[in-house]
Write an enzyme that holds these catalytic residues in place. Structure first.
Site, PDB file in Angstrom:
ATOM      1  N   LYS A  95     -25.441 -44.611  -5.123  1.00 49.00           N
ATOM      2  CA  LYS A  95     -25.000 -43.277  -5.535  1.00 49.00           C
ATOM      3  C   LYS A  95     -24.546 -42.436  -4.347  1.00 49.00           C
ATOM      4  O   LYS A  95     -23.542 -41.726  -4.415  1.00 49.00           O
ATOM      5  CB  LYS A  95     -26.129 -42.577  -6.294  1.00 49.00           C
ATOM      6  N   GLU A 126     -30.086 -33.512  -5.277  1.00 49.95           N
ATOM      7  CA  GLU A 126     -28.982 -32.700  -5.780  1.00 49.95           C
ATOM      8  C   GLU A 126     -29.513 -31.433  -6.445  1.00 49.95           C
ATOM      9  O   GLU A 126     -30.656 -31.399  -6.912  1.00 49.95           O
ATOM     10  CB  GLU A 126     -28.160 -33.476  -6.815  1.00 49.95           C
ATOM     11  N   HIS A 185     -34.847 -38.676 -18.759  1.00 49.24           N
ATOM     12  CA  HIS A 185     -33.565 -38.998 -18.124  1.00 49.24           C
ATOM     13  C   HIS A 185     -32.951 -40.279 -18.669  1.00 49.24           C
ATOM     14  O   HIS A 185     -32.055 -40.850 -18.048  1.00 49.24           O
ATOM     15  CB  HIS A 185     -33.715 -39.097 -16.598  1.00 49.24           C
ATOM     16  N   ARG A 234     -20.524 -51.739 -14.770  1.00 49.44           N
ATOM     17  CA  ARG A 234     -20.917 -52.738 -15.765  1.00 49.44           C
ATOM     18  C   ARG A 234     -20.594 -52.181 -17.143  1.00 49.44           C
ATOM     19  O   ARG A 234     -20.154 -51.036 -17.273  1.00 49.44           O
ATOM     20  CB  ARG A 234     -22.420 -53.030 -15.678  1.00 49.44           C
TER      21      ARG A 234
END
Length: 664
Positions: A116, A200, A235, A296
């Site tokens: 990421k 973040e 999440h 994917r």
């Protein structure tokens, strides 16, 4: 086109790939662990190879065993599914070196987008907007905390190498950061073999909107529109739909073109998903930020298939064999609306605690395997299969299509009502409540929807006691009629030569003991059901297969009833209940539940104990951390007390119900 492929995965995605391959005339090879020897995906493939122990680390994550299986069986290509090795660049590279086609993007694209932090740096160079945050390589905990404080709380800690909600925590204050960071790093290491994280700013009312992209080896790349995946718990996605409600054509094009640009920047080939966080702007629009790219096929790809009419697995196989994409961007259109619900083995009322057990009953609505239809069910299980703690808790996916969103919502609720699972906790009833909630029905979507609607979603009122009792009584009448003879003396339905008949049922319904009386008039006449002072005219007729038509007062109810020992599961249009038939004699002398014990709610591994013997604890205090179904779970104290003894050590495997520690 390939003649034979190996599917390096399990569950519904392995079954899904096998079905498409069979339609194209491609032979398939399954791989399986000790736990999966009799699994559905093994049965539907043409061949199968054992690759190791039940733990993914000793089977599905052992790339050398999967490559050896492919070579031994003569497979030309490997389809990785999702999860496990599907986003592992080393595995993709190993396939190429072994002369096997990896049905997915090149290793370089996986490497560029798989981490990421690296992908965000790449997107920043490409001018794609990013959420403010820290994406650096230095993972010193003190530095990470300073970065979090500089960003400003709340912040989101995310595993750099993974997805699916694993290794992710929201932190609202500096005092919570160190513990949340340690937990994220452990979970990331266990799930992805990499403990690195990024930090973040946490967008407070975000929508999760993702774009399906597809590239071929001829330099073409298209986007197949968007999916809204905002409804999440822990999440992880719960419901997904396409197209995203409220999306304008201009924003769709802007996001789609950004996603294609991102894919082309890394030479992407195959199916991929570019995920964005979107937040509302003052003028009523949406501002979006790049979040990550999943290199994917996604779990929710069926909703894209439903609105476009294309089989994305077939596209994967054709593109991997060197064929160009079958359509251009201008040829793609959206048709109707589709919604997917993930059926999981978990208990929503206990913080979505994963559940294990045997699927004593597994019934779903009639469906097609791919073609756009009202209902489609993708599953990797069959009735009688066991749901084990080694893998993800998802049992199946139900996908519905409608001409518009309102029709799709109605069809989804009807399909969920027809989904009957007995043997373990599932989220089916919870999903029905989410679909019926004000926020979801009105498309007021963001990732906090479940928390916002929690008053109506959790600990919902149970199925009415009289309906649950009516199901038990209807089942008992059917079972007794099946055993009775032709003469009146063998009858078991309460027939009497003179007078009426009364029969008592001692039932435990939703934790409450109820005495239910069935009264039959003289010589098999009309029946009455009684609970306390309440009375209802009653009649029941069996429709076979556990189905009953019940008349209860003025209501006519279609009920489905399944009995296993003393447990009877009753499914009604408005919900379901599990009832215990209490045999008073059989349980004579049994006392109340033993006190002072704290047991494991599921099979798993002890990560650590957070208390010591002799320590006083408060109700709700975290006592231990366990890992099960690839997630970390806190075990909390049910009451105030003192820890007398710890009965396991960190690293130990604990069976469901195993006593972890003693409280006094």
């Amino acid at each position: 086109m390939f003649k034979k492929i190996l599917i390096a995965n399990r569950g519904e995605i392995a079954c899904r790939v096998a079905a498409t391959a069979k339609r194209l005339g491609i032979r398939t090879v399954a791989v399986y662990s000790d736990a999966d020897a009799r699994a559905k995906h093994v049965a539907v493939c043409d061949e199968a190879v054992h690759i190791g122990l039940s733990s993914p680390k000793e089977s599905y994550l052992r790339s050398e065993r999967i490559l050896a299986a492919a070579k031994a069986t003569g497979a030309e290509a490997i389809h990785p599914g999702y999860g496990f090795l599907s986003e592992n660049e080393d595995f993709a590279q190993s396939c190429a070196e072994a002369g096997l086609v990896f049905i997915g993007p090149p290793a370089s694209a996986i490497q560029a987008m798989g981490l990421k932090a690296e992908s965000k740096r790449l997107m920043a160079k490409a001018g794609v907007p990013l959420v403010p945050g820290y994406h650096g390589a230095d993972q010193d905990p003190a530095l990470l905390q300073r970065e979090a404080e500089a960003i400003g709380y709340p912040v989101l800690i995310k595993a750099s190498a993974g997805g699916g909600g694993k290794g992710m925590r929201i932190v609202t204050a500096a005092s919570e950061f160190a513990q949340a960071l340690a937990s994220c790093q452990r979970e990331a290491q266990n799930s992805f073999g990499d403990s690195a994280v990024l930090i973040e700013r946490y967008v407070t009312r975000p929508r999760h909107i993702e774009i399906q992209v597809f590239g071929d080896t001829h330099g073409h790349c298209v986007y197949l529109f968007e999916r809204d995946c905002s409804v999440q718990r822990r999440h992880q996605k719960v419901l997904e739909e396409a197209p995203a409600p409220g999306m304008t054509e201009a924003l769709r094009r802007q996001m789609g073109e950004a996603a294609v640009a991102a894919a082309k920047a890394v030479g992407y080939v195959g199916a991929g998903t570019v995920e964005f966080i979107a937040e509302p702007t003052e003028d009523g629009g949406l501002r979006f930020y790049f979040m990550e790219m999943n290199t994917r096929l996604q779990v929710e790809h069926p909703v894209t298939e439903a609105i476009t009419g294309f089989d994305l697995v077939e596209w994967q196989l054709r593109v991997a064999s060197g064929e160009p994409l079958p359509v251009k961007q201008e040829d793609l259109r959206i048709h109707g609306h589709a919604i997917e619900a993930r059926i999981c083995a978990e208990n929503p009322d206990k913080q979505f605690m994963p559940a294990t057990g045997t699927l004593q009953v597994y019934r779903t609505p009639p469906s097609s395997s791919f073609e756009r239809s009202d209902v489609r069910v993708d599953a990797g299980v069959r009735e009688g299969d066991a749901v084990l703690p080694y893998y993800d808790s998802m049992i199946a996916k139900i996908i519905v299509w409608g001409a518009n969103r309102e029709q799709a919502l109605a069809r989804l609720d009807a399909a969920l009502a027809q989904t009957h699972i007995v043997g373990l906790h599932t989220n089916v009833a919870f999903l029905r409540r989410v679909v019926a909630s004000r926020s979801f029905a009105q498309a007021d979507l963001d990732t906090a929807l479940i928390e916002r609607e929690k008053a109506s979603l959790f600990n919902a009122p149970p199925l009415a006691a009289e309906v649950a009792a009516a199901g038990v009584v209807a089942h008992a009448i059917e079972a007794e009629q099946a055993l009775q003879g032709d003469d009146p003396w063998s009858r078991r339905d309460g027939w009497r030569l003179f007078g009426g008949a009364r029969r008592r049922f001692e039932l435990e319904i939703q934790g409450q003991h109820r005495t239910v009386v069935l009264e039959r008039a003289h010589r098999g006449g009309a029946m009455t059901l009684m609970i306390g002072e309440q009375r209802w005219p009653f009649a029941a007729a069996s429709a076979g297969g556990g189905r009953h038509e019940v008349q209860l007062g003025e209501r006519r109810l279609p009920l489905s009833v399944y009995a296993f020992g003393e447990k009877v599961s009753v499914f009604a249009p408005e919900g379901a209940a599990t009832v215990s038939e209490v045999d008073v004699l059989a349980h004579a002398g049994e006392g109340a539940a033993e006190g002072g014990r704290l047991t494991a709610p599921m099979p798993g591994k002890v990560i650590s104990f957070l208390v010591q013997p002799g320590q006083s604890v408060k109700q709700g205090q975290a006592l231990a951390l366990m890992e099960a179904m690839k997630m970390e779970h806190a075990i909390v104290s049910p009451r105030d007390g003192k820890v007398e003894a710890l009965l396991y050590a960190p690293g130990d495997q604990v069976p469901e119900g195993g006593e972890l520690l003693k409280l006094v």
